[in-house]
Design a protein around this motif. Structure first.
Motif, PDB file in Angstrom:
ATOM      1  N   GLY A  60      67.489 -30.377  48.925  1.00 47.68           N
ATOM      2  CA  GLY A  60      66.914 -31.632  49.380  1.00 47.68           C
ATOM      3  C   GLY A  60      65.954 -31.542  50.540  1.00 47.68           C
ATOM      4  N   VAL A  61      65.532 -30.343  50.909  1.00 45.19           N
ATOM      5  CA  VAL A  61      64.562 -30.207  51.998  1.00 45.19           C
ATOM      6  C   VAL A  61      63.200 -30.666  51.502  1.00 45.19           C
ATOM      7  CG1 VAL A  61      63.406 -28.567  53.508  1.00 45.19           C
ATOM      8  CG2 VAL A  61      65.835 -28.327  53.060  1.00 45.19           C
ATOM      9  N   GLN A  62      62.526 -31.514  52.279  1.00 46.83           N
ATOM     10  CA  GLN A  62      61.224 -32.054  51.896  1.00 46.83           C
ATOM     11  C   GLN A  62      60.103 -31.236  52.542  1.00 46.83           C
ATOM     12  OE1 GLN A  62      60.743 -34.681  49.779  1.00 46.83           O
ATOM     13  NE2 GLN A  62      62.947 -34.546  49.465  1.00 46.83           N
ATOM     14  N   PRO A  63      59.171 -30.679  51.769  1.00 51.01           N
ATOM     15  CA  PRO A  63      58.033 -29.975  52.376  1.00 51.01           C
ATOM     16  C   PRO A  63      56.974 -30.965  52.857  1.00 51.01           C
ATOM     17  CG  PRO A  63      57.895 -29.828  49.999  1.00 51.01           C
ATOM     18  CD  PRO A  63      59.185 -30.535  50.320  1.00 51.01           C
ATOM     19  N   THR A  64      56.258 -30.593  53.907  1.00 43.24           N
ATOM     20  CA  THR A  64      55.134 -31.409  54.354  1.00 43.24           C
ATOM     21  C   THR A  64      53.996 -31.245  53.347  1.00 43.24           C
ATOM     22  OG1 THR A  64      54.279 -29.614  55.712  1.00 43.24           O
ATOM     23  CG2 THR A  64      55.753 -31.180  56.785  1.00 43.24           C
ATOM     24  N   GLU A  65      52.964 -32.069  53.461  1.00 39.27           N
ATOM     25  CA  GLU A  65      51.854 -32.026  52.510  1.00 39.27           C
ATOM     26  C   GLU A  65      51.154 -30.668  52.502  1.00 39.27           C
ATOM     27  OE1 GLU A  65      50.788 -34.231  50.195  1.00 39.27           O
ATOM     28  OE2 GLU A  65      52.618 -35.314  50.690  1.00 39.27           O
ATOM     29  N   VAL A  66      50.943 -30.089  53.683  1.00 45.33           N
ATOM     30  CA  VAL A  66      50.257 -28.800  53.776  1.00 45.33           C
ATOM     31  C   VAL A  66      51.095 -27.700  53.140  1.00 45.33           C
ATOM     32  CG1 VAL A  66      49.261 -27.125  55.351  1.00 45.33           C
ATOM     33  CG2 VAL A  66      49.080 -29.546  55.859  1.00 45.33           C
ATOM     34  N   VAL A  67      52.386 -27.698  53.395  1.00 50.22           N
ATOM     35  CA  VAL A  67      53.272 -26.693  52.809  1.00 50.22           C
ATOM     36  C   VAL A  67      53.373 -26.899  51.304  1.00 50.22           C
ATOM     37  CG1 VAL A  67      55.627 -25.803  52.788  1.00 50.22           C
ATOM     38  CG2 VAL A  67      54.540 -26.370  54.942  1.00 50.22           C
ATOM     39  N   LYS A  68      53.382 -28.148  50.863  1.00 47.03           N
ATOM     40  CA  LYS A  68      53.450 -28.438  49.432  1.00 47.03           C
ATOM     41  C   LYS A  68      52.217 -27.887  48.707  1.00 47.03           C
ATOM     42  CE  LYS A  68      54.884 -32.536  48.394  1.00 47.03           C
ATOM     43  NZ  LYS A  68      54.944 -33.990  48.138  1.00 47.03           N
ATOM     44  N   ASN A  69      51.034 -28.046  49.311  1.00 47.11           N
ATOM     45  CA  ASN A  69      49.817 -27.506  48.718  1.00 47.11           C
ATOM     46  C   ASN A  69      49.844 -25.980  48.694  1.00 47.11           C
ATOM     47  OD1 ASN A  69      48.767 -30.050  48.311  1.00 47.11           O
ATOM     48  ND2 ASN A  69      47.685 -30.081  50.265  1.00 47.11           N
ATOM     49  N   LEU A  70      50.409 -25.372  49.710  1.00 48.11           N
ATOM     50  CA  LEU A  70      50.513 -23.925  49.764  1.00 48.11           C
ATOM     51  C   LEU A  70      51.492 -23.417  48.698  1.00 48.11           C
ATOM     52  CD1 LEU A  70      49.302 -21.684  51.533  1.00 48.11           C
ATOM     53  CD2 LEU A  70      51.363 -21.786  52.895  1.00 48.11           C
ATOM     54  N   LEU A  71      52.581 -24.148  48.480  1.00 45.48           N
ATOM     55  CA  LEU A  71      53.550 -23.758  47.450  1.00 45.48           C
ATOM     56  C   LEU A  71      52.935 -23.834  46.048  1.00 45.48           C
ATOM     57  CD1 LEU A  71      56.833 -25.468  48.694  1.00 45.48           C
ATOM     58  CD2 LEU A  71      56.290 -23.038  48.713  1.00 45.48           C
ATOM     59  N   LYS A  72      52.037 -24.795  45.838  1.00 46.62           N
ATOM     60  CA  LYS A  72      51.370 -24.916  44.534  1.00 46.62           C
ATOM     61  C   LYS A  72      50.494 -23.703  44.252  1.00 46.62           C
ATOM     62  CE  LYS A  72      51.317 -29.930  44.361  1.00 46.62           C
ATOM     63  NZ  LYS A  72      50.489 -31.141  44.408  1.00 46.62           N
ATOM     64  N   LYS A  73      49.946 -23.079  45.301  1.00 44.41           N
ATOM     65  CA  LYS A  73      49.109 -21.888  45.131  1.00 44.41           C
ATOM     66  C   LYS A  73      49.933 -20.640  44.850  1.00 44.41           C
ATOM     67  CE  LYS A  73      45.403 -23.523  48.095  1.00 44.41           C
ATOM     68  NZ  LYS A  73      44.669 -23.288  49.348  1.00 44.41           N
TER      69      LYS A  73
END
Length: 77
Positions: A60-73
């Protein structure tokens, strides 16, 4: 509530970020619960521990927007 976000390291004009799990209320450079990886914006290099990250996201940990974009890469996400 826990968030997956950046913790700034490095020198002046040479940033280096660690991807960490922290409580929402702590400061940017405050107490870290777990380190998951790093990101160097100067060389665009990053490394993420996939097992720990998937485990934290399932809990249930929520990533921030910047981390979420990095995870998509990242190739496994």
């Amino acid at each position: 509530m826990l968030k997956m976000r950046f913790k700034r390291c490095g020198r002046k004009k040479q940033p280096f970020y660690k991807i960490v799990v922290m409580d929402v209320k702590t400061k940017r450079d405050g107490k870290v619960l777990e380190e998951l990886g790093f990101y160097n914006p100067m060389t665009k290099m990053f490394h993420i521990n996939h097992k720990k990250t998937i485990k934290r996201l399932d809990n249930g940990v929520q990533p921030t927007e910047v981390v979420k974009n990095l995870l998509k890469k990242s190739p496994l996400f």
